[in-house]
Design a protein around this motif. Structure first.
Motif, PDB file in Angstrom:
ATOM      1  N   TYR A 151       0.861  -1.195  -0.010  1.00 20.27           N
ATOM      2  CA  TYR A 151       0.077   0.171  -0.003  1.00 20.27           C
ATOM      3  C   TYR A 151       1.054   1.354  -0.021  1.00 20.27           C
ATOM      4  CZ  TYR A 151      -3.651  -2.952   1.240  1.00 20.27           C
ATOM      5  OH  TYR A 151      -4.602  -4.012   1.265  1.00 20.27           O
ATOM      6  N   PRO A 152       0.520   2.297  -0.551  1.00 15.85           N
ATOM      7  CA  PRO A 152       1.233   3.607  -0.476  1.00 15.85           C
ATOM      8  C   PRO A 152       1.270   4.066   0.932  1.00 15.85           C
ATOM      9  CG  PRO A 152      -1.010   4.094  -1.471  1.00 15.85           C
ATOM     10  CD  PRO A 152      -1.022   2.577  -1.251  1.00 15.85           C
ATOM     11  N   LEU A 153       2.062   4.970   1.270  1.00 15.78           N
ATOM     12  CA  LEU A 153       2.490   5.458   2.530  1.00 15.78           C
ATOM     13  C   LEU A 153       1.333   6.432   2.854  1.00 15.78           C
ATOM     14  CD1 LEU A 153       6.506   6.177   2.750  1.00 15.78           C
ATOM     15  CD2 LEU A 153       5.150   3.974   3.450  1.00 15.78           C
ATOM     16  N   SER A 154       1.065   6.952   1.777  1.00 20.10           N
ATOM     17  CA  SER A 154      -0.074   8.053   1.929  1.00 20.10           C
ATOM     18  C   SER A 154      -1.554   7.361   2.502  1.00 20.10           C
ATOM     19  CB  SER A 154      -0.311   8.733   0.533  1.00 20.10           C
ATOM     20  OG  SER A 154      -0.749   8.108  -0.548  1.00 20.10           O
ATOM     21  N   ILE A 155      -1.806   6.294   2.512  1.00 24.06           N
ATOM     22  CA  ILE A 155      -2.795   5.567   2.786  1.00 24.06           C
ATOM     23  C   ILE A 155      -3.293   6.140   4.144  1.00 24.06           C
ATOM     24  CG2 ILE A 155      -1.692   3.374   3.999  1.00 24.06           C
ATOM     25  CD1 ILE A 155      -4.091   2.050   3.126  1.00 24.06           C
ATOM     26  N   HIS A 179      -5.457   8.955   3.764  1.00 21.51           N
ATOM     27  CA  HIS A 179      -6.940   8.927   3.155  1.00 21.51           C
ATOM     28  C   HIS A 179      -7.994   9.035   4.198  1.00 21.51           C
ATOM     29  CE1 HIS A 179      -4.839   6.164  -0.175  1.00 21.51           C
ATOM     30  NE2 HIS A 179      -4.195   7.589   0.048  1.00 21.51           N
ATOM     31  N   GLU A 180      -8.679   9.864   3.892  1.00 22.43           N
ATOM     32  CA  GLU A 180     -10.112  10.268   4.783  1.00 22.43           C
ATOM     33  C   GLU A 180     -10.767   9.066   5.331  1.00 22.43           C
ATOM     34  OE1 GLU A 180     -14.034  13.192   5.148  1.00 22.43           O
ATOM     35  OE2 GLU A 180     -12.567  13.158   3.356  1.00 22.43           O
ATOM     36  N   LEU A 181     -11.349   8.080   4.179  1.00 23.18           N
ATOM     37  CA  LEU A 181     -12.162   7.232   4.786  1.00 23.18           C
ATOM     38  C   LEU A 181     -11.389   5.971   5.347  1.00 23.18           C
ATOM     39  CD1 LEU A 181     -14.481   6.912   1.579  1.00 23.18           C
ATOM     40  CD2 LEU A 181     -14.817   7.882   3.812  1.00 23.18           C
ATOM     41  N   PHE A 182      -9.685   5.873   5.121  1.00 19.41           N
ATOM     42  CA  PHE A 182      -9.418   4.972   5.677  1.00 19.41           C
ATOM     43  C   PHE A 182      -9.339   5.403   7.234  1.00 19.41           C
ATOM     44  CE2 PHE A 182      -5.257   3.303   7.644  1.00 19.41           C
ATOM     45  CZ  PHE A 182      -5.418   2.022   7.150  1.00 19.41           C
ATOM     46  N   ARG A 183      -8.971   6.687   7.430  1.00 15.81           N
ATOM     47  CA  ARG A 183      -8.848   7.164   8.928  1.00 15.81           C
ATOM     48  C   ARG A 183     -10.201   6.966   9.599  1.00 15.81           C
ATOM     49  NH1 ARG A 183      -4.300  10.479   9.539  1.00 15.81           N
ATOM     50  NH2 ARG A 183      -5.429  11.411  10.995  1.00 15.81           N
ATOM     51  N   LYS A 184     -10.937   7.130   8.740  1.00 13.83           N
ATOM     52  CA  LYS A 184     -12.596   7.037   9.500  1.00 13.83           C
ATOM     53  C   LYS A 184     -12.918   5.625   9.919  1.00 13.83           C
ATOM     54  CE  LYS A 184     -17.355   7.956   8.623  1.00 13.83           C
ATOM     55  NZ  LYS A 184     -18.479   8.617   7.715  1.00 13.83           N
ATOM     56  N   PRO A 235      -0.948   7.500  12.882  1.00  9.06           N
ATOM     57  CA  PRO A 235       0.169   8.321  12.662  1.00  9.06           C
ATOM     58  C   PRO A 235       0.306   9.027  11.290  1.00  9.06           C
ATOM     59  CG  PRO A 235       0.538   5.916  12.254  1.00  9.06           C
ATOM     60  CD  PRO A 235      -0.731   6.026  12.725  1.00  9.06           C
ATOM     61  N   SER A 236       1.090  10.221  11.070  1.00  6.17           N
ATOM     62  CA  SER A 236       1.106  10.916  10.071  1.00  6.17           C
ATOM     63  C   SER A 236       2.054   9.952   8.871  1.00  6.17           C
ATOM     64  CB  SER A 236       2.223  12.021  10.304  1.00  6.17           C
ATOM     65  OG  SER A 236       3.341  11.685  10.491  1.00  6.17           O
ATOM     66  N   ARG A 237       2.434  10.496   7.663  1.00  7.51           N
ATOM     67  CA  ARG A 237       3.269   9.505   6.571  1.00  7.51           C
ATOM     68  C   ARG A 237       4.518   9.525   7.178  1.00  7.51           C
ATOM     69  NH1 ARG A 237       2.832  11.769   0.442  1.00  7.51           N
ATOM     70  NH2 ARG A 237       0.804  12.178   1.398  1.00  7.51           N
ATOM     71  N   ASN A 238       5.183  10.589   7.389  1.00 10.81           N
ATOM     72  CA  ASN A 238       6.527  10.606   7.934  1.00 10.81           C
ATOM     73  C   ASN A 238       6.739   9.708   9.074  1.00 10.81           C
ATOM     74  OD1 ASN A 238       7.242  12.541   6.100  1.00 10.81           O
ATOM     75  ND2 ASN A 238       6.921  14.293   7.363  1.00 10.81           N
ATOM     76  N   LYS A 271       8.953   6.515   9.173  1.00  6.90           N
ATOM     77  CA  LYS A 271      10.212   6.259  10.220  1.00  6.90           C
ATOM     78  C   LYS A 271       9.888   4.893  10.853  1.00  6.90           C
ATOM     79  CE  LYS A 271      11.920   8.048  14.545  1.00  6.90           C
ATOM     80  NZ  LYS A 271      11.771   6.814  15.206  1.00  6.90           N
ATOM     81  N   ASP A 272       8.696   4.388  11.103  1.00  7.09           N
ATOM     82  CA  ASP A 272       8.292   3.068  11.699  1.00  7.09           C
ATOM     83  C   ASP A 272       8.820   2.067  10.879  1.00  7.09           C
ATOM     84  OD1 ASP A 272       7.134   4.197  13.816  1.00  7.09           O
ATOM     85  OD2 ASP A 272       5.044   3.772  12.927  1.00  7.09           O
ATOM     86  N   ILE A 273       8.754   1.994   9.489  1.00  5.44           N
ATOM     87  CA  ILE A 273       9.229   0.869   8.508  1.00  5.44           C
ATOM     88  C   ILE A 273      10.674   1.072   8.579  1.00  5.44           C
ATOM     89  CG2 ILE A 273       9.120   0.547   5.872  1.00  5.44           C
ATOM     90  CD1 ILE A 273       6.114   1.675   5.716  1.00  5.44           C
ATOM     91  N   LEU A 274      11.313   2.117   8.252  1.00  5.74           N
ATOM     92  CA  LEU A 274      12.912   2.178   8.580  1.00  5.74           C
ATOM     93  C   LEU A 274      13.349   1.558   9.765  1.00  5.74           C
ATOM     94  CD1 LEU A 274      13.510   5.841   6.877  1.00  5.74           C
ATOM     95  CD2 LEU A 274      13.784   3.405   5.799  1.00  5.74           C
TER      96      LEU A 274
END
Length: 686
Positions: free
Chosen positions: A150-154, A157-162, A174-177, A181-184
């Motif tokens: 999945y893209p990091l920008s998920i 995504h408004e509906l995913f957050r909801k 969490p935010s995209r950044n 960081k969690d992935i790294l």
């Protein structure tokens, strides 16, 4: 939360935990604040400047707002701590305190949810308490992004957050950044874990590597995959590097990057082989690596270090053979292109097929001349519609269709398909990312070699010429791969030397005995080298006791006598192991024979051969394992994600490989435990 739950929560909280020294709230049950209702309390002498309805944040469910000494304070309902409560203070500090509040964990029972547990064998539904952990949820979110690409920008995504909030309102997205960081961090932890696994593994490591250029980033990436048989005798593979390599991609640049990778992962002295495609750059890379690694660190001085990709060899062989066909299949190719050219023509083709009651589930496919398997698939599909092409002429009589194949064309195409089918089936086997061990491919290679000898004698001059071209290309690479594959076959208890004797007579004729002896001698050299290394590890213990005797008895030859007797004993054991193994009868061939499990079980009888088998069967015969990672890379670096940093791309590719391996390991353990339970159950019944 329902009203019933809210009443339950508020009714279970003691009154004294929610009051403060400065509070002016009457001590009565009717006015006691609950966790679900924010409160604003003002001193009697002061007027309220705040409307309770403005407290929109859910954090106010855990705080009471009071004006003390002319300052607004937010008082925790759990520990009575006072924090800034003015609007300019915001609510972030309240969230932080809520996460650290010790008494909240004891009182806020809304973190415990009744969960249905349906795993009972009797079918009864039970309820148990479950707690929410923010850190674990973030780790699982990172794994989901890695595993399913999945893209990091998920996370934005408004509906995913909801959706996540609906599932768990306490989860702080969490935010995209932050998720990056969690992935790294997960990559760094996974790298350490994988390095420890490789270090603890007793066998050697085989490497596959290949280069890939991203279409959307126009960058060259090098994938490095490690293959090994672990201590439980399971074949493993891990992507250890997915590295951006700037141009130029010369032999020296690639060799330097590979050498750095081996040193970083501390496997430079544990390497068994490296499997690469057949090109001049890779030949130069292997020679440079042999010089930099040192031949003394490799098996039989690096004789088995260079493994050429057998799938690539087959591709070169068939391409050379098809180059002599020329116009033999041109009319069939033109017919496929014509009837597949427009939707209207394909409808006419389908109509003709329906009249002949021929299914059109397979669509005509045009070949790509640089990919021989596409030519095979084109001919195979066209042959199934042989009568339809003639019917189209009779039914529609399209004046533009001028390339109806003749009967000789179909006969020739049938022969070509029969020949290519042998290569196609083997290429399909090679293309499996969960590759099998080398011993399974050598019989196929021998079958192709024997078939080429027969095709050379074909009455059709074109087929004979094609076979001769294939044979010349085959001979160029045969001597490179038959050593490793020959040893792998010899160590297969179903084949041993019997299989080599059977096929080498057809391949080499009078020289069959000499070629067979070369394979056996290579195996003997391996036995001697492995025996020397295995015994050297125990020599300090063997001779530590005799050294004291020599000091106490100067002038005698007891140490020398012990040394000679030990050396003779080792030598006789080495020879007897290989000879005794070869003298035993071959075992019957079974469909699901697991050769690794066989050596794991029977190996203690032949410990030296067991160590050799472990390293030989770790060698992949193709670079498909590394090339498959490029499919992952292509999905990772798509048009919407072409700005990913190379370090992020590497972390995503490597972590996905490690997560898949972890899932397979858990699955294998579960299956093994299930089988053990079935065995125990059956034994109890008996």
């Amino acid at each position: 939360m329902s009203n019933l739950e809210e009443n339950s929560v508020s009714s279970t909280i003691p009154t004294h935990e929610l009051s403060t020294e400065e509070s002016v709230i009457p001590n009565s049950e009717d006015t006691q604040p609950s966790l679900s209702q924010p409160n604003v309390v003002v001193d009697d002498n002061k007027s309220s400047e705040y409307n309770p309805s403005r407290l929109k944040s859910s954090v106010w469910e855990h705080f009471t707002k009071e004006k003390i000494n002319n300052e607004w304070k937010a008082i925790c309902k759990h520990c009575n701590r006072k924090l800034g409560g003015d609007s300019k203070n915001g609510t972030k500090h309240l969230h932080v305190h809520l996460g650290r509040c010790n008494k909240r964990g004891q009182l806020d029972i809304r973190q415990q949810v009744l969960v249905a547990n349906q795993k009972k064998s009797d079918g009864k539904l039970t309820l148990k308490a479950s707690s929410f952990n923010q850190d674990e949820a973030r780790v699982d979110l990172a794994k989901m992004i890695i595993r399913h690409e999945y893209p990091l920008s998920i996370v934005d995504h408004e509906l995913f957050r909801k959706y996540c909030h609906t599932l768990q309102p306490l989860f702080d997205m969490p935010s995209r950044n932050t998720i990056k960081k969690d992935i790294l961090d997960m990559y760094e932890n996974g790298k350490v874990k994988t390095m420890l696994e490789l270090e603890a593994n007793e066998g050697r490591v085989a490497i596959t590597t290949d280069m890939w250029t991203s279409d959307h980033q126009n960058r060259g990436y090098m994938a490095v995959t490690a293959h090994y048989v672990d201590n439980s005798w399971t074949l493993q593979k891990r992507i250890i590097r997915f590295e951006y390599v700037p141009t130029p991609h010369t032999g020296d640049v690639i060799a330097t990057r590979l050498m750095k990778c081996f040193l970083d992962w501390n496997i430079d002295r544990k390497l068994m082989s490296i499997t690469v495609d057949n090109c001049s750059v890779n030949d130069a890379v292997v020679e440079l690596l042999l010089d930099r690694l040192g031949r003394d660190t490799l098996v039989v001085d690096g004789t088995l270090f260079h493994m050429r990709c057998c799938a690539h060899i087959l591709n070169l062989i068939v391409k050379d053979g098809l180059s002599v066909i020329g116009d033999g299949i041109e009319r069939i190719r033109h017919s496929v292109i014509f009837w597949n050219g427009t939707p209207k023509r394909w409808e006419k083709f389908e109509e003709a097929a329906r009249q002949l009651r021929i299914s059109t589930t397979k669509k005509l496919c045009t070949d790509v001349k640089t990919r021989w398997n596409s030519t095979f698939l084109m001919l195979q599909t066209a042959l199934s519609y042989k009568d339809v092409f003639l019917r189209c002429v009779q039914l529609h009589g399209d004046p533009l269709y001028k390339h109806l194949p003749t009967e000789d064309d179909w006969t020739f195409a049938t022969k070509i398909c029969e020949k290519l089918n042998l290569f196609y089936e083997m290429t399909e086997d090679f293309s499996g990312t969960n590759y099998s061990t080398a011993n399974l491919y050598f019989p196929h290679i021998c079958s192709i070699r024997v078939a080429l000898n027969e095709w050379v004698q074909d009455s059709n001059a074109t087929i004979s010429s094609m076979a001769r071209r294939m044979l010349d290309k085959f001979e160029k690479y045969w001597s490179v791969v038959n050593g490793i594959m020959g040893v792998a076959t010899l160590l297969d208890p179903r084949y041993k030397t019997d299989f080599l004797e059977c096929y080498f007579e057809d391949i080499y004729g009078p020289d069959a005995g000499y070629e067979l002896e070369k394979i056996v001698q290579l195996c003997r050299d391996l036995v001697k080298e492995y025996e020397a290394k295995m015994s050297s590890g125990s020599e300090p213990q063997v001779f530590s006791t005799t050294s004291h005797t020599v000091v106490a008895n100067k002038g005698n030859f007891k140490k020398y006598d012990t040394f000679i007797s030990t050396k003779k004993k080792r030598k006789s054991q080495v020879l007897s192991q290989l000879d005794r193994y070869l003298d035993d009868d071959v075992i019957p061939r079974t469909p699901n024979f697991d050769i690794l499990n066989w050596w794991k079980t029977i190996g203690p009888q032949f410990p030296i051969l067991q160590a050799i088998a472990r390293d030989i069967y770790a060698i992949p015969v193709s670079t498909i394992a590394s090339e498959s990672s490029f499919s992952t890379g292509g999905r990772l670096v798509n048009p919407q994600r072409n700005r990913l940093h190379p370090s992020t791309v590497e972390a995503l590719a490597c972590c996905q490989s490690w997560l898949i391996a972890e899932e397979e390991s858990i699955s294998n353990e579960t299956s093994s435990n299930h089988e053990d339970d079935e065995i125990d159950a059956s034994s109890n019944i008996e």
